[in-house]
Design a protein around this motif. Structure first.
Motif, PDB file in Angstrom:
ATOM      1  N   ASP A  81      18.911  12.817  -0.539  1.00  0.00           N
ATOM      2  CA  ASP A  81      20.047  13.731  -0.633  1.00  0.00           C
ATOM      3  C   ASP A  81      21.389  13.054  -0.899  1.00  0.00           C
ATOM      4  OD1 ASP A  81      20.577  12.598   1.830  1.00  0.00           O
ATOM      5  OD2 ASP A  81      20.196  14.419   2.976  1.00  0.00           O
ATOM      6  N   GLY A  82      21.378  11.760  -1.151  1.00  0.00           N
ATOM      7  CA  GLY A  82      22.590  11.057  -1.542  1.00  0.00           C
ATOM      8  C   GLY A  82      23.596  10.808  -0.437  1.00  0.00           C
ATOM      9  N   ASP A  83      23.152  10.868   0.840  1.00  0.00           N
ATOM     10  CA  ASP A  83      24.087  10.643   1.949  1.00  0.00           C
ATOM     11  C   ASP A  83      24.077   9.193   2.443  1.00  0.00           C
ATOM     12  OD1 ASP A  83      21.661  10.513   3.273  1.00  0.00           O
ATOM     13  OD2 ASP A  83      22.203  11.958   4.835  1.00  0.00           O
ATOM     14  N   PHE A  84      23.414   8.306   1.705  1.00  0.00           N
ATOM     15  CA  PHE A  84      23.336   6.877   2.024  1.00  0.00           C
ATOM     16  C   PHE A  84      22.583   6.606   3.324  1.00  0.00           C
ATOM     17  CE2 PHE A  84      27.325   7.484  -0.382  1.00  0.00           C
ATOM     18  CZ  PHE A  84      26.901   6.918  -1.575  1.00  0.00           C
ATOM     19  N   LYS A  85      21.658   7.486   3.659  1.00  0.00           N
ATOM     20  CA  LYS A  85      20.745   7.306   4.793  1.00  0.00           C
ATOM     21  C   LYS A  85      19.339   7.625   4.303  1.00  0.00           C
ATOM     22  CE  LYS A  85      23.931   7.699   8.371  1.00  0.00           C
ATOM     23  NZ  LYS A  85      24.253   6.567   9.123  1.00  0.00           N
ATOM     24  N   ALA A  86      18.370   6.876   4.768  1.00  0.00           N
ATOM     25  CA  ALA A  86      16.986   7.094   4.343  1.00  0.00           C
ATOM     26  C   ALA A  86      16.468   8.430   4.853  1.00  0.00           C
ATOM     27  CB  ALA A  86      16.106   5.965   4.853  1.00  0.00           C
ATOM     28  N   ASP A  87      15.848   9.181   3.960  1.00  0.00           N
ATOM     29  CA  ASP A  87      15.243  10.462   4.324  1.00  0.00           C
ATOM     30  C   ASP A  87      13.723  10.395   4.329  1.00  0.00           C
ATOM     31  OD1 ASP A  87      17.748  12.022   4.393  1.00  0.00           O
ATOM     32  OD2 ASP A  87      17.809  11.536   2.261  1.00  0.00           O
ATOM     33  N   GLU A  88      13.163   9.482   3.565  1.00  0.00           N
ATOM     34  CA  GLU A  88      11.706   9.346   3.473  1.00  0.00           C
ATOM     35  C   GLU A  88      11.323   7.876   3.575  1.00  0.00           C
ATOM     36  OE1 GLU A  88      10.528  10.920  -0.299  1.00  0.00           O
ATOM     37  OE2 GLU A  88      11.055  12.975   0.236  1.00  0.00           O
ATOM     38  N   VAL A  89      10.232   7.622   4.274  1.00  0.00           N
ATOM     39  CA  VAL A  89       9.646   6.285   4.322  1.00  0.00           C
ATOM     40  C   VAL A  89       8.178   6.437   3.953  1.00  0.00           C
ATOM     41  CG1 VAL A  89       9.085   4.291   5.756  1.00  0.00           C
ATOM     42  CG2 VAL A  89      11.261   5.500   6.103  1.00  0.00           C
ATOM     43  N   HIS A  90       7.801   5.830   2.835  1.00  0.00           N
ATOM     44  CA  HIS A  90       6.416   5.864   2.358  1.00  0.00           C
ATOM     45  C   HIS A  90       5.774   4.511   2.649  1.00  0.00           C
ATOM     46  CE1 HIS A  90       7.212   9.435  -0.230  1.00  0.00           C
ATOM     47  NE2 HIS A  90       8.415   8.914  -0.279  1.00  0.00           N
ATOM     48  N   THR A  91       4.579   4.517   3.202  1.00  0.00           N
ATOM     49  CA  THR A  91       3.823   3.280   3.363  1.00  0.00           C
ATOM     50  C   THR A  91       2.991   3.105   2.101  1.00  0.00           C
ATOM     51  OG1 THR A  91       3.745   3.557   5.756  1.00  0.00           O
ATOM     52  CG2 THR A  91       2.175   2.009   4.787  1.00  0.00           C
ATOM     53  N   LEU A  92       3.340   2.106   1.302  1.00  0.00           N
ATOM     54  CA  LEU A  92       2.671   1.893   0.024  1.00  0.00           C
ATOM     55  C   LEU A  92       1.432   1.023   0.145  1.00  0.00           C
ATOM     56  CD1 LEU A  92       5.790   1.170  -2.217  1.00  0.00           C
ATOM     57  CD2 LEU A  92       4.641   3.360  -1.820  1.00  0.00           C
ATOM     58  N   LEU A  93       1.474   0.083   1.074  1.00  0.00           N
ATOM     59  CA  LEU A  93       0.404  -0.890   1.207  1.00  0.00           C
ATOM     60  C   LEU A  93       0.307  -1.266   2.671  1.00  0.00           C
ATOM     61  CD1 LEU A  93      -1.415  -2.486  -0.804  1.00  0.00           C
ATOM     62  CD2 LEU A  93       0.347  -4.236  -0.850  1.00  0.00           C
ATOM     63  N   SER A  94      -0.936  -1.414   3.155  1.00  0.00           N
ATOM     64  CA  SER A  94      -1.128  -1.758   4.558  1.00  0.00           C
ATOM     65  C   SER A  94      -2.322  -2.687   4.703  1.00  0.00           C
ATOM     66  CB  SER A  94      -1.367  -0.487   5.379  1.00  0.00           C
ATOM     67  OG  SER A  94      -1.675  -0.825   6.718  1.00  0.00           O
ATOM     68  N   LYS A  95      -2.177  -3.659   5.584  1.00  0.00           N
ATOM     69  CA  LYS A  95      -3.310  -4.557   5.830  1.00  0.00           C
ATOM     70  C   LYS A  95      -4.466  -3.830   6.508  1.00  0.00           C
ATOM     71  CE  LYS A  95      -1.696  -6.511  10.213  1.00  0.00           C
ATOM     72  NZ  LYS A  95      -1.235  -7.729  10.864  1.00  0.00           N
ATOM     73  N   LYS A  96      -4.224  -2.635   7.013  1.00  0.00           N
ATOM     74  CA  LYS A  96      -5.263  -1.851   7.668  1.00  0.00           C
ATOM     75  C   LYS A  96      -6.125  -1.081   6.670  1.00  0.00           C
ATOM     76  CE  LYS A  96      -2.325  -1.262  11.666  1.00  0.00           C
ATOM     77  NZ  LYS A  96      -1.445  -0.366  12.375  1.00  0.00           N
ATOM     78  N   THR A  97      -5.647  -0.982   5.419  1.00  0.00           N
ATOM     79  CA  THR A  97      -6.346  -0.170   4.429  1.00  0.00           C
ATOM     80  C   THR A  97      -6.583  -0.979   3.159  1.00  0.00           C
ATOM     81  OG1 THR A  97      -5.140   1.742   5.266  1.00  0.00           O
ATOM     82  CG2 THR A  97      -6.269   2.006   3.166  1.00  0.00           C
ATOM     83  N   PRO A  98      -7.847  -1.230   2.784  1.00  0.00           N
ATOM     84  CA  PRO A  98      -8.083  -1.948   1.532  1.00  0.00           C
ATOM     85  C   PRO A  98      -7.667  -1.095   0.338  1.00  0.00           C
ATOM     86  CG  PRO A  98     -10.155  -1.298   2.565  1.00  0.00           C
ATOM     87  CD  PRO A  98      -9.050  -0.876   3.480  1.00  0.00           C
ATOM     88  N   LEU A  99      -7.404  -1.745  -0.775  1.00  0.00           N
ATOM     89  CA  LEU A  99      -7.069  -1.014  -1.992  1.00  0.00           C
ATOM     90  C   LEU A  99      -8.287  -0.245  -2.488  1.00  0.00           C
ATOM     91  CD1 LEU A  99      -4.930  -3.737  -3.756  1.00  0.00           C
ATOM     92  CD2 LEU A  99      -4.125  -1.698  -2.573  1.00  0.00           C
ATOM     93  N   SER A 100      -8.077   0.668  -3.417  1.00  0.00           N
ATOM     94  CA  SER A 100      -9.157   1.516  -3.911  1.00  0.00           C
ATOM     95  C   SER A 100     -10.304   0.725  -4.533  1.00  0.00           C
ATOM     96  CB  SER A 100      -8.614   2.537  -4.912  1.00  0.00           C
ATOM     97  OG  SER A 100      -8.002   1.859  -5.993  1.00  0.00           O
ATOM     98  N   ASN A 101     -10.032  -0.477  -5.011  1.00  0.00           N
ATOM     99  CA  ASN A 101     -11.090  -1.315  -5.586  1.00  0.00           C
ATOM    100  C   ASN A 101     -11.684  -2.273  -4.553  1.00  0.00           C
ATOM    101  OD1 ASN A 101      -8.892  -2.914  -5.322  1.00  0.00           O
ATOM    102  ND2 ASN A 101      -8.717  -3.462  -7.477  1.00  0.00           N
ATOM    103  N   ASP A 102     -11.480  -1.965  -3.276  1.00  0.00           N
ATOM    104  CA  ASP A 102     -12.005  -2.723  -2.131  1.00  0.00           C
ATOM    105  C   ASP A 102     -11.439  -4.136  -1.999  1.00  0.00           C
ATOM    106  OD1 ASP A 102     -13.552  -0.678  -1.063  1.00  0.00           O
ATOM    107  OD2 ASP A 102     -15.244  -1.156  -2.374  1.00  0.00           O
ATOM    108  N   ILE A 103     -10.351  -4.425  -2.677  1.00  0.00           N
ATOM    109  CA  ILE A 103      -9.675  -5.712  -2.476  1.00  0.00           C
ATOM    110  C   ILE A 103      -8.952  -5.641  -1.141  1.00  0.00           C
ATOM    111  CG2 ILE A 103      -7.820  -7.223  -3.261  1.00  0.00           C
ATOM    112  CD1 ILE A 103      -8.563  -6.502  -6.111  1.00  0.00           C
ATOM    113  N   PRO A 104      -9.215  -6.587  -0.242  1.00  0.00           N
ATOM    114  CA  PRO A 104      -8.552  -6.542   1.064  1.00  0.00           C
ATOM    115  C   PRO A 104      -7.071  -6.903   0.951  1.00  0.00           C
ATOM    116  CG  PRO A 104      -9.818  -8.549   0.846  1.00  0.00           C
ATOM    117  CD  PRO A 104     -10.104  -7.733  -0.395  1.00  0.00           C
ATOM    118  N   VAL A 105      -6.292  -6.265   1.773  1.00  0.00           N
ATOM    119  CA  VAL A 105      -4.874  -6.574   1.889  1.00  0.00           C
ATOM    120  C   VAL A 105      -4.721  -7.350   3.186  1.00  0.00           C
ATOM    121  CG1 VAL A 105      -2.564  -5.611   2.058  1.00  0.00           C
ATOM    122  CG2 VAL A 105      -4.280  -4.455   0.646  1.00  0.00           C
TER     123      VAL A 105
END
Length: 140
Positions: A81-105
């Motif tokens: 919303d342009g107020d210079f404060k974070a409104d959303e936090v997306h977890t893009l990558l996690s060591k708890k979840t392997p990638l879709s091709n089963d490559i471990p993170v």
């Protein structure tokens, strides 16, 4: 005050973990007030829901990408919303979840943005996510 796509350098410092996010708000305010800044600068929290932030990179559309070695996550932090404060936090990558091709993170932490792609360093790999800012909900 120097702005980086609407995010002040001091805001990024607060995001980077100079002030632990688990403290009560009044303690957080006390910590922020104790940071000495040059004339014309101010500091405030941009995001407070990031575990163990370590490295940051700024995307062309203003998304702040944050690597967190201790937590083993990579986040995309967005001000919608342009107020210079974070409104959303997306977890893009996690060591708890392997990638879709089963490559471990294992230990993602280093982040860089170039030509719309997010690069993430891991203890074993370097991952590339093309056109990342258009795919924050499902980076691939």
């Amino acid at each position: 005050m120097k702005l980086l796509s609407g995010v002040t350098t001091a805001s990024l410092i607060a995001l980077a973990g100079l002030v632990p996010v688990t403290q009560a708000q009044d303690t957080l305010d006390e910590k922020l007030s104790g940071i000495k800044l040059p004339a014309g600068f101010s500091i405030e929290v941009y995001a407070d829901k990031i575990a163990n932030p370590r490295q940051m990179a700024l995307g062309a559309n203003g998304t702040v990408f944050v690597g967190s070695r201790g937590a083993g996550n990579v986040y995309a932090v967005v001000d919608t919303d342009g107020d210079f404060k974070a409104d959303e936090v997306h977890t893009l990558l996690s060591k708890k979840t392997p990638l879709s091709n089963d490559i471990p993170v294992n230990m993602p932490n280093g982040v860089a943005v170039k030509d719309g792609a997010l690069y993430v360093s891991d203890s074993e790999y370097i991952f590339r996510f093309d056109d990342i800012e258009s795919k924050l909900d499902n980076p691939g």
